[in-house]
Design an enzyme around this catalytic site. Structure first.
Site, PDB file in Angstrom:
ATOM      1  N   SER A  63       0.795  -1.240   0.000  1.00  0.00           N
ATOM      2  CA  SER A  63       0.000   0.000   0.000  1.00  0.00           C
ATOM      3  C   SER A  63       0.825   1.286   0.000  1.00  0.00           C
ATOM      4  O   SER A  63       0.262   2.362  -0.207  1.00  0.00           O
ATOM      5  CB  SER A  63      -0.937   0.027   1.194  1.00  0.00           C
ATOM      6  OG  SER A  63      -2.054  -0.775   0.931  1.00  0.00           O
ATOM      7  N   LYS A  66       0.355   3.378  -2.951  1.00  0.00           N
ATOM      8  CA  LYS A  66      -0.815   4.258  -3.100  1.00  0.00           C
ATOM      9  C   LYS A  66      -0.415   5.739  -3.039  1.00  0.00           C
ATOM     10  O   LYS A  66      -1.107   6.598  -3.580  1.00  0.00           O
ATOM     11  CB  LYS A  66      -1.858   3.937  -2.019  1.00  0.00           C
ATOM     12  CG  LYS A  66      -2.473   2.548  -2.209  1.00  0.00           C
ATOM     13  CD  LYS A  66      -3.316   2.124  -1.021  1.00  0.00           C
ATOM     14  CE  LYS A  66      -3.918   0.729  -1.239  1.00  0.00           C
ATOM     15  NZ  LYS A  66      -4.548   0.184  -0.032  1.00  0.00           N
ATOM     16  N   TYR A 188      -3.431  -2.190 -10.384  1.00  0.00           N
ATOM     17  CA  TYR A 188      -3.389  -2.076  -8.918  1.00  0.00           C
ATOM     18  C   TYR A 188      -2.484  -3.166  -8.312  1.00  0.00           C
ATOM     19  O   TYR A 188      -1.613  -2.871  -7.490  1.00  0.00           O
ATOM     20  CB  TYR A 188      -4.819  -2.163  -8.367  1.00  0.00           C
ATOM     21  CG  TYR A 188      -4.900  -2.195  -6.865  1.00  0.00           C
ATOM     22  CD1 TYR A 188      -4.874  -1.019  -6.119  1.00  0.00           C
ATOM     23  CD2 TYR A 188      -4.990  -3.403  -6.179  1.00  0.00           C
ATOM     24  CE1 TYR A 188      -4.947  -1.052  -4.729  1.00  0.00           C
ATOM     25  CE2 TYR A 188      -5.056  -3.448  -4.789  1.00  0.00           C
ATOM     26  CZ  TYR A 188      -5.034  -2.269  -4.071  1.00  0.00           C
ATOM     27  OH  TYR A 188      -5.093  -2.296  -2.706  1.00  0.00           O
ATOM     28  N   TYR A 240      -4.699   3.284   7.988  1.00  0.00           N
ATOM     29  CA  TYR A 240      -6.012   2.620   8.062  1.00  0.00           C
ATOM     30  C   TYR A 240      -6.695   2.938   9.388  1.00  0.00           C
ATOM     31  O   TYR A 240      -6.644   4.051   9.870  1.00  0.00           O
ATOM     32  CB  TYR A 240      -5.870   1.104   7.870  1.00  0.00           C
ATOM     33  CG  TYR A 240      -4.914   0.746   6.778  1.00  0.00           C
ATOM     34  CD1 TYR A 240      -5.194   1.123   5.468  1.00  0.00           C
ATOM     35  CD2 TYR A 240      -3.729   0.081   7.034  1.00  0.00           C
ATOM     36  CE1 TYR A 240      -4.320   0.825   4.450  1.00  0.00           C
ATOM     37  CE2 TYR A 240      -2.849  -0.220   6.011  1.00  0.00           C
ATOM     38  CZ  TYR A 240      -3.150   0.157   4.734  1.00  0.00           C
ATOM     39  OH  TYR A 240      -2.296  -0.121   3.747  1.00  0.00           O
ATOM     40  N   VAL A 258       1.195  -3.840   3.696  1.00  0.00           N
ATOM     41  CA  VAL A 258       1.192  -5.163   4.334  1.00  0.00           C
ATOM     42  C   VAL A 258       2.465  -5.980   4.053  1.00  0.00           C
ATOM     43  O   VAL A 258       2.612  -7.081   4.563  1.00  0.00           O
ATOM     44  CB  VAL A 258      -0.057  -6.013   3.971  1.00  0.00           C
ATOM     45  CG1 VAL A 258      -1.317  -5.417   4.567  1.00  0.00           C
ATOM     46  CG2 VAL A 258      -0.183  -6.227   2.477  1.00  0.00           C
TER      47      VAL A 258
END
Ligand code: GLN
Length: 304
Positions: A63, A66, A188, A240, A258
């Site tokens: 992530s 992102k 992605y 998160y 992760v």
């Protein structure tokens, strides 16, 4: 401040805890990563790097990618991205579906999976070859031409990414995905699979701590204003549903993945990358966060 000493102290204090947490196994290709790894690298805005541990070993940035996609989309599209994605913390797991229906297919922020899928879709719409665009961007910033996608990890996630497929299809039904769902998921999974070391990460993301300007090349990556906004989003949405706890313990803009990596910004001063694959329940590196907490205690560099 003697950052060399600080980084070594953090490393020595963390050493006994190496191995804590649980490796992400919902992406099977990540399940075999040895848990006993730890690295920390700090790059200051004057270009110096201080580091300790496994800092040259590439890992799956997941992530953290992102942030790269958001940077590209903000640069291409500017404030119009907020017509299709929000900027509030979700308070839910990164792969949650629950808010999407109530909120008409508009994801809460660009750092949960749904939000990043929308941003990913935007980048695809603005380039002829989105995979190459990203690779060129990262190779230039990291100053490392060997940075690449990990095709095995991307394939593994593709084969098991049912939730991401659900999110993308669901948003498509609201008209919030422009391109073919398969195309968006493929891109992605590839950007999440980027394989980079702590050193690659501090080189790549130095602009976040330097008003949008890449420290090595002096090239502007984002306007000062947009860069500030990426930092704000990292502060409020980067970890998160543990973002409040992270603000309490560390108090800096950050983004986790992760794969066990976390990038953290000390605005106008330095960028920090930590890596250790053992995760907590939310999906953040257990001792990565411990290390950042210790770093801030020793340096008093929280923004609060
Ligand atoms: N590729 C991962 C996923 O979509 C990224 C999640 C993460 O790093 N938190 O589940």
């Amino acid at each position: 401040m003697d950052l060399k000493r600080v980084v070594n102290s953090v490393y020595n204090e963390i050493k006994p805890s190496i191995g804590k947490g649980k490796v992400a196994d919902y992406i099977p290709a990540l399940a075999n990563i040895p848990i006993n790894k730890f690295g920390i690298a700090v790059k200051t805005n004057d270009g110096n790097i201080y580091s300790a541990g496994d800092i040259n070993e590439p890992f799956s940035i997941q992530s953290i990618s992102k942030v790269l996609l958001l940077t590209l989309a903000m640069d291409f599209i500017g404030d119009d991205i907020w017509n299709r994605v929000g900027r509030e913390p979700s308070g839910n797991p990164f792969n949650s579906l629950v808010q999407l229906e109530r909120e008409n297919g508009i994801p809460r922020n660009p750092f949960i999976n749904a939000g990043s899928l929308v941003i990913t879709d935007m980048v695809i719409s603005h380039s002829n070859d989105a995979k190459k665009l990203l690779l060129d961007f990262v190779r230039n910033l990291s100053n490392n031409p060997s940075v690449n996608y990990d095709f095995e990890v991307a394939q593994s996630e593709k084969e098991h990414g049912f939730r991401n497929a659900a999110l993308a299809n669901f948003m498509k039904s609201y008209g919030n995905i422009e391109n073919q769902v398969e195309l968006v998921l493929d891109y992605y999974f590839h950007h999440c699979s980027l394989s980079m070391s702590c050193i690659d990460l501090v080189n790549t993301f130095s602009y976040l701590a330097n008003s949008g300007i890449d420290v090595n090349s002096g090239k502007r990556i984002l306007s000062k204003e947009l860069n500030q906004r990426v930092n704000s989003l990292m502060l409020t949405c980067g970890l998160y549903d543990a973002v409040g706890d992270f603000a309490y313990r560390v108090g800096l803009p950050a983004k986790s993945g992760v794969g066990g990596g976390i990038i953290t910004v000390v605005p106008n001063e330095m960028i920090i990358a930590v890596w250790s694959p053992g995760l907590d329940k939310v999906g953040n590196s257990v001792i990565g966060i411990d290390a950042l907490e210790k770093f801030v205690k020793l340096t008093n560099k929280s923004i609060f």
